[in-house]
Design a protein around this motif. Structure first.
Motif, PDB file in Angstrom:
ATOM      1  N   ILE A  63       0.927  -1.092   0.043  1.00  0.00           N
ATOM      2  CA  ILE A  63       0.082  -0.092   0.041  1.00  0.00           C
ATOM      3  C   ILE A  63       1.020   1.196  -0.120  1.00  0.00           C
ATOM      4  O   ILE A  63       1.688   1.438   0.959  1.00  0.00           O
ATOM      5  CB  ILE A  63      -1.018  -0.149   1.260  1.00  0.00           C
ATOM      6  N   ILE A  78      -2.803   0.134  -4.319  1.00  0.00           N
ATOM      7  CA  ILE A  78      -2.483  -1.254  -3.752  1.00  0.00           C
ATOM      8  C   ILE A  78      -2.276  -1.816  -4.556  1.00  0.00           C
ATOM      9  O   ILE A  78      -2.808  -2.086  -5.581  1.00  0.00           O
ATOM     10  CB  ILE A  78      -3.987  -1.568  -2.958  1.00  0.00           C
ATOM     11  N   ASN A  96     -10.284   5.643   0.908  1.00  0.00           N
ATOM     12  CA  ASN A  96      -9.305   4.791   1.077  1.00  0.00           C
ATOM     13  C   ASN A  96      -9.600   3.606   2.357  1.00  0.00           C
ATOM     14  O   ASN A  96      -9.225   2.614   2.206  1.00  0.00           O
ATOM     15  CB  ASN A  96      -8.011   5.342   1.356  1.00  0.00           C
ATOM     16  N   LEU A 100      -9.482  -0.311   2.052  1.00  0.00           N
ATOM     17  CA  LEU A 100      -8.590  -1.296   2.601  1.00  0.00           C
ATOM     18  C   LEU A 100      -9.492  -2.442   3.052  1.00  0.00           C
ATOM     19  O   LEU A 100      -8.983  -3.435   3.272  1.00  0.00           O
ATOM     20  CB  LEU A 100      -7.905  -0.451   3.719  1.00  0.00           C
ATOM     21  N   TYR A 104      -8.650  -6.393   2.451  1.00  0.00           N
ATOM     22  CA  TYR A 104      -8.690  -7.359   3.698  1.00  0.00           C
ATOM     23  C   TYR A 104      -9.942  -8.499   3.098  1.00  0.00           C
ATOM     24  O   TYR A 104      -9.349  -9.651   3.216  1.00  0.00           O
ATOM     25  CB  TYR A 104      -9.142  -6.863   4.912  1.00  0.00           C
ATOM     26  N   LEU A 123      -4.173  -2.622   8.943  1.00  0.00           N
ATOM     27  CA  LEU A 123      -4.317  -1.994   7.565  1.00  0.00           C
ATOM     28  C   LEU A 123      -5.063  -0.557   7.591  1.00  0.00           C
ATOM     29  O   LEU A 123      -4.162   0.527   7.231  1.00  0.00           O
ATOM     30  CB  LEU A 123      -5.216  -2.707   6.502  1.00  0.00           C
ATOM     31  N   TYR A 127      -2.655   3.274   7.709  1.00  0.00           N
ATOM     32  CA  TYR A 127      -3.047   4.185   6.649  1.00  0.00           C
ATOM     33  C   TYR A 127      -3.336   5.498   7.467  1.00  0.00           C
ATOM     34  O   TYR A 127      -2.692   6.501   7.028  1.00  0.00           O
ATOM     35  CB  TYR A 127      -4.294   3.738   6.008  1.00  0.00           C
TER      36      TYR A 127
END
Length: 138
Positions: A63, A78, A96, A100, A104, A123, A127
């Motif tokens: 990422i 990503i 975003n 994410l 996942y 994650l 971020y």
């Protein structure tokens, strides 16, 4: 069986474990990109699990967050690598964090729903940490 690390999950006959490698890139002495690499390893589950069990599969998820992602609300880049060829992961979500979450869920589908919930939390946390860092330097 020896104790599993907190970032490992047992399912059926395998152990899924992940680790994070974080890298900050600079241009003209200014932070330009934060790259977070997730290394997801699956190993056969034996009676006496050790962290050096032979892997049966490894997936990489990279990422990349830049100031444009933060300030212009652009999609973070990503990339996923299963096998030897990376490909860009796409999500139709508008922010975003939702992207994410899609990542996942996608990774869970690849490894048979054997990723710990802590990975999703990681994650999002990584971020948000990148966003905070970019906002702090401007």
């Amino acid at each position: 069986m020896s104790k599993l690390p907190h970032n490992a999950k047992i399912s059926k006959s395998q152990v899924t474990q992940w680790e994070i490698i974080k890298n900050c890139e600079y241009a003209d002495n200014c932070l330009s990109k934060i790259v977070t690499l997730y290394v997801i390893k699956m190993a056969q589950l034996s009676d006496f699990y050790t962290s050096n069990e032979p892997e049966i599969n490894t997936i990489l998820a990279r990422i990349s967050v830049t100031s444009e992602n933060v300030f212009l609300n652009k999609a973070a880049t990503i990339e996923v690598m299963e096998g030897i060829f990376p490909y860009k992961f796409n999500s139709k979500k508008k922010n975003n964090v939702s992207r994410l979450e899609d990542l996942y869920n996608y990774l869970c589908s690849i490894v048979g729903n054997s990723l710990p919930q802590e990975m999703l939390e990681s994650l999002v946390r990584e971020y948000k940490d990148a966003v905070t860092l970019f906002k702090a330097i401007t």
